[in-house]
Design a protein around this motif. Structure first.
Motif, PDB file in Angstrom:
ATOM      1  N   ILE A  14     -23.896  29.377  -0.430  1.00 12.12           N
ATOM      2  CA  ILE A  14     -24.067  28.888  -1.792  1.00 12.12           C
ATOM      3  C   ILE A  14     -25.456  29.201  -2.345  1.00 12.12           C
ATOM      4  O   ILE A  14     -25.621  29.524  -3.532  1.00 12.12           O
ATOM      5  CB  ILE A  14     -23.766  27.363  -1.856  1.00 12.12           C
ATOM      6  N   THR A  15     -26.461  29.146  -1.495  1.00  8.82           N
ATOM      7  CA  THR A  15     -27.818  29.452  -1.946  1.00  8.82           C
ATOM      8  C   THR A  15     -27.936  30.910  -2.374  1.00  8.82           C
ATOM      9  O   THR A  15     -28.537  31.230  -3.415  1.00  8.82           O
ATOM     10  CB  THR A  15     -28.826  29.156  -0.827  1.00  8.82           C
ATOM     11  N   PHE A  16     -27.341  31.799  -1.557  1.00 12.86           N
ATOM     12  CA  PHE A  16     -27.369  33.220  -1.911  1.00 12.86           C
ATOM     13  C   PHE A  16     -26.657  33.473  -3.243  1.00 12.86           C
ATOM     14  O   PHE A  16     -27.142  34.235  -4.091  1.00 12.86           O
ATOM     15  CB  PHE A  16     -26.700  34.039  -0.810  1.00 12.86           C
ATOM     16  N   VAL A  17     -25.494  32.837  -3.446  1.00 13.92           N
ATOM     17  CA  VAL A  17     -24.728  33.024  -4.691  1.00 13.92           C
ATOM     18  C   VAL A  17     -25.538  32.552  -5.889  1.00 13.92           C
ATOM     19  O   VAL A  17     -25.591  33.217  -6.947  1.00 13.92           O
ATOM     20  CB  VAL A  17     -23.378  32.286  -4.606  1.00 13.92           C
ATOM     21  N   ILE A  18     -26.189  31.390  -5.753  1.00 14.68           N
ATOM     22  CA  ILE A  18     -27.010  30.863  -6.854  1.00 14.68           C
ATOM     23  C   ILE A  18     -28.149  31.818  -7.186  1.00 14.68           C
ATOM     24  O   ILE A  18     -28.419  32.114  -8.366  1.00 14.68           O
ATOM     25  CB  ILE A  18     -27.546  29.462  -6.482  1.00 14.68           C
ATOM     26  N   TYR A  20     -28.236  34.982  -6.613  1.00 15.70           N
ATOM     27  CA  TYR A  20     -27.658  36.205  -7.180  1.00 15.70           C
ATOM     28  C   TYR A  20     -27.330  35.999  -8.659  1.00 15.70           C
ATOM     29  O   TYR A  20     -27.608  36.852  -9.514  1.00 15.70           O
ATOM     30  CB  TYR A  20     -26.399  36.593  -6.409  1.00 15.70           C
ATOM     31  N   VAL A  21     -26.742  34.863  -8.999  1.00 18.61           N
ATOM     32  CA  VAL A  21     -26.423  34.554 -10.411  1.00 18.61           C
ATOM     33  C   VAL A  21     -27.696  34.442 -11.230  1.00 18.61           C
ATOM     34  O   VAL A  21     -27.760  34.912 -12.392  1.00 18.61           O
ATOM     35  CB  VAL A  21     -25.590  33.251 -10.487  1.00 18.61           C
ATOM     36  N   LEU A  22     -28.723  33.829 -10.658  1.00 25.95           N
ATOM     37  CA  LEU A  22     -30.003  33.751 -11.364  1.00 25.95           C
ATOM     38  C   LEU A  22     -30.583  35.136 -11.628  1.00 25.95           C
ATOM     39  O   LEU A  22     -31.182  35.380 -12.686  1.00 25.95           O
ATOM     40  CB  LEU A  22     -30.990  32.905 -10.547  1.00 25.95           C
ATOM     41  N   MET A  23     -30.426  36.048 -10.655  1.00 25.38           N
ATOM     42  CA  MET A  23     -30.900  37.415 -10.864  1.00 25.38           C
ATOM     43  C   MET A  23     -30.136  38.100 -11.990  1.00 25.38           C
ATOM     44  O   MET A  23     -30.711  38.861 -12.796  1.00 25.38           O
ATOM     45  CB  MET A  23     -30.763  38.210  -9.564  1.00 25.38           C
ATOM     46  N   ILE A  24     -28.812  37.862 -12.071  1.00 27.43           N
ATOM     47  CA  ILE A  24     -28.029  38.416 -13.182  1.00 27.43           C
ATOM     48  C   ILE A  24     -28.539  37.846 -14.511  1.00 27.43           C
ATOM     49  O   ILE A  24     -28.730  38.565 -15.502  1.00 27.43           O
ATOM     50  CB  ILE A  24     -26.529  38.105 -12.989  1.00 27.43           C
ATOM     51  N   GLY A  25     -28.776  36.526 -14.525  1.00 26.14           N
ATOM     52  CA  GLY A  25     -29.306  35.896 -15.738  1.00 26.14           C
ATOM     53  C   GLY A  25     -30.671  36.444 -16.087  1.00 26.14           C
ATOM     54  O   GLY A  25     -31.002  36.624 -17.280  1.00 26.14           O
ATOM     55  N   PHE A  26     -31.475  36.714 -15.057  1.00 27.10           N
ATOM     56  CA  PHE A  26     -32.798  37.287 -15.296  1.00 27.10           C
ATOM     57  C   PHE A  26     -32.680  38.676 -15.931  1.00 27.10           C
ATOM     58  O   PHE A  26     -33.416  39.025 -16.869  1.00 27.10           O
ATOM     59  CB  PHE A  26     -33.560  37.373 -13.983  1.00 27.10           C
ATOM     60  N   THR A  46     -22.780  46.259 -23.381  1.00 24.93           N
ATOM     61  CA  THR A  46     -23.537  46.587 -22.159  1.00 24.93           C
ATOM     62  C   THR A  46     -23.934  45.318 -21.403  1.00 24.93           C
ATOM     63  O   THR A  46     -23.889  45.258 -20.172  1.00 24.93           O
ATOM     64  CB  THR A  46     -24.797  47.401 -22.509  1.00 24.93           C
ATOM     65  N   LYS A  47     -24.300  44.307 -22.171  1.00 28.08           N
ATOM     66  CA  LYS A  47     -24.677  43.040 -21.527  1.00 28.08           C
ATOM     67  C   LYS A  47     -23.478  42.436 -20.799  1.00 28.08           C
ATOM     68  O   LYS A  47     -23.593  41.980 -19.651  1.00 28.08           O
ATOM     69  CB  LYS A  47     -25.215  42.068 -22.565  1.00 28.08           C
ATOM     70  N   TYR A  48     -22.330  42.405 -21.486  1.00 27.51           N
ATOM     71  CA  TYR A  48     -21.135  41.867 -20.846  1.00 27.51           C
ATOM     72  C   TYR A  48     -20.752  42.694 -19.604  1.00 27.51           C
ATOM     73  O   TYR A  48     -20.358  42.161 -18.560  1.00 27.51           O
ATOM     74  CB  TYR A  48     -19.967  41.836 -21.826  1.00 27.51           C
ATOM     75  N   TYR A  49     -20.902  43.997 -19.751  1.00 32.02           N
ATOM     76  CA  TYR A  49     -20.558  44.889 -18.633  1.00 32.02           C
ATOM     77  C   TYR A  49     -21.461  44.617 -17.426  1.00 32.02           C
ATOM     78  O   TYR A  49     -21.020  44.566 -16.283  1.00 32.02           O
ATOM     79  CB  TYR A  49     -20.668  46.352 -19.080  1.00 32.02           C
ATOM     80  N   PHE A  50     -22.746  44.406 -17.693  1.00 28.83           N
ATOM     81  CA  PHE A  50     -23.718  44.135 -16.633  1.00 28.83           C
ATOM     82  C   PHE A  50     -23.383  42.829 -15.908  1.00 28.83           C
ATOM     83  O   PHE A  50     -23.392  42.751 -14.680  1.00 28.83           O
ATOM     84  CB  PHE A  50     -25.122  44.073 -17.225  1.00 28.83           C
ATOM     85  N   VAL A  51     -23.044  41.791 -16.683  1.00 24.76           N
ATOM     86  CA  VAL A  51     -22.717  40.491 -16.087  1.00 24.76           C
ATOM     87  C   VAL A  51     -21.446  40.581 -15.246  1.00 24.76           C
ATOM     88  O   VAL A  51     -21.375  40.109 -14.114  1.00 24.76           O
ATOM     89  CB  VAL A  51     -22.567  39.427 -17.181  1.00 24.76           C
ATOM     90  N   MET A  52     -20.387  41.223 -15.812  1.00 24.02           N
ATOM     91  CA  MET A  52     -19.124  41.321 -15.109  1.00 24.02           C
ATOM     92  C   MET A  52     -19.242  42.170 -13.842  1.00 24.02           C
ATOM     93  O   MET A  52     -18.667  41.845 -12.797  1.00 24.02           O
ATOM     94  CB  MET A  52     -18.050  41.907 -16.042  1.00 24.02           C
ATOM     95  N   LEU A  53     -20.015  43.243 -13.934  1.00 27.05           N
ATOM     96  CA  LEU A  53     -20.199  44.112 -12.766  1.00 27.05           C
ATOM     97  C   LEU A  53     -20.956  43.378 -11.650  1.00 27.05           C
ATOM     98  O   LEU A  53     -20.605  43.463 -10.468  1.00 27.05           O
ATOM     99  CB  LEU A  53     -20.944  45.385 -13.166  1.00 27.05           C
TER     100      LEU A  53
END
Length: 367
Positions: A14-18, A20-26, A46-53
């Motif tokens: 769970i820590t790794f997932v959090i 990773y999501v923070l890095m996507i948000g960053f 492009t933003k949506y594509y980056f988040v989904m990918l």
């Protein structure tokens, strides 16, 4: 089972997932800042594509990693449900990561150590139970003899002083056999808590042996065995335990010279050795020990040819003597000429007390 395994798997990551999501948000945040500076540089698609990918790759990684480790979690769950079984740790075999491999090796090593200790304990229990049964069997003999003597005395009271004296001596001898048996039983019980019942001090071997001779004086006279002390030595040891050891030598000297005619001597030779050590040798002129029995006389319950012929041996006296000497840091050896003599030698090393200290500390976690 699968849901519980999946839950454990996700909880560990769970820590790794959090993160990773923070890095996507960053990353999305940086894109938004660039949008403020340079309008139209990064469009919304492009933003949506980056988040989904990013989410797709993290989910893919989680799925692949779970499939790799699914068997490990299943086996781990089964092992925890069967902790009452000795072989439960052996269920976990499908290790994947280096961490899991190290944990598996640790479990295997701990299980091996546990089984080893369990085997030692069972062996000790078997020895103890066997000794108790054998001791009870041997105690029946003097009790039966005393009872028989008492019945004979009641049926026909000894008429002469000599007959009365022989009756009393016979009963005393049987009582002594019972006392020696009880003493051996007590020392066997104390051996498991050796360190608690220990008092090391500077001891005069000559005075200790004199006390032992006085305790056996009546048997020495009755069996025409004459003790002699040569030399003197002071050693650092436990006087009570060493008295028990020397008593075994004396008891054997008396036991195995009964059927040998003529007066015999038992020599206690004390000698100071170079370097601060000392040596005690006890030599009797008994029936000796057969060469093929010499290597086994310190084994528990080994009686040998002499013990079987005498019918009084439990096979524990020399075993206990060896155990006591070893725990005190002393060396016990024996040599014998069949039909001529037997010599038991105890060597007191100057560093014996330190040897004992190391052994005792080691016993706390090995025994």
């Amino acid at each position: 089972m699968n849901r519980r395994s999946a839950a454990l798997f996700l909880r560990d990551r769970i820590t790794f997932v959090i993160v990773y999501v923070l890095m996507i948000g960053f990353g999305v945040g940086i894109m938004l800042l660039e949008e403020k500076r340079y309008s139209g540089v990064v469009d919304m698609g492009t933003k949506y594509y980056f988040v989904m990918l990013g989410l797709f790759f993290v989910l893919l990684w989680l799925a692949v990693d779970y499939i790799r480790q699914r068997d490990y979690y299943k086996q781990l769950r089964r092992a925890t449900e069967r902790t009452s079984e000795l072989q439960a740790a052996a269920i976990v075999q499908s290790v994947v990561t280096c961490e899991q491999r190290l944990v598996s090796q640790l479990l295997a090593a701990q299980q091996s150590a546990y089984l080893h200790e369990l085997g030692k304990y069972r062996r000790q229990q078997e020895l103890h139970n066997h000794f108790v049964l054998q001791w009870v069997h041997h105690m029946k003999t003097p009790v039966s003899v005393i009872d028989l003597l008492a019945q004979e005395a009641l049926q026909q009271i000894p008429s002469t002083v000599e007959d009365q004296k022989q009756l009393v001596l016979s009963m005393q001898e049987e009582a002594d056999r019972m006392a020696r048996g009880l003493e051996m039983m007590l020392y066997t019980a104390r051996l498991d808590k050796f360190e608690i019942d220990l008092h090391l001090k500077k001891t005069s071997l000559r005075e200790m042996i004199r006390t032992i001779i006085n305790a056996h004086k009546r048997l020495f006279i009755r069996h025409s065995l004459f003790p002699r002390i040569e030399g003197d030595a002071w050693v650092e040891t436990d006087e009570k335990w060493m008295t028990f050891v020397v008593n075994q030598f004396v008891s054997n000297a008396i036991k195995y010279r009964k059927n040998k005619p003529g007066a015999k001597i038992i020599v206690f030779q004390l000698e100071e050795r170079a370097g601060g050590g000392s040596k005690l040798s006890v030599t009797d002129e008994g029936i000796g020990i057969a060469p093929h029995d010499l290597s086994r006389i310190f084994d528990p319950f080994f009686t040998g040819e002499n013990g079987r012929a005498a019918g009084e041996s439990t096979g524990m006296g020399m075993y206990l003597a060896k155990q006591v000497c070893g725990r005190l840091g002393h060396q016990l050896t024996v040599k014998s000429d069949l039909g001529v003599r037997t010599t038991f030698t105890v060597i007191f090393e100057p560093q014996g007390i330190h040897v004992f200290g190391n052994t005792a500390s080691g016993d706390k976690h090995t025994k």
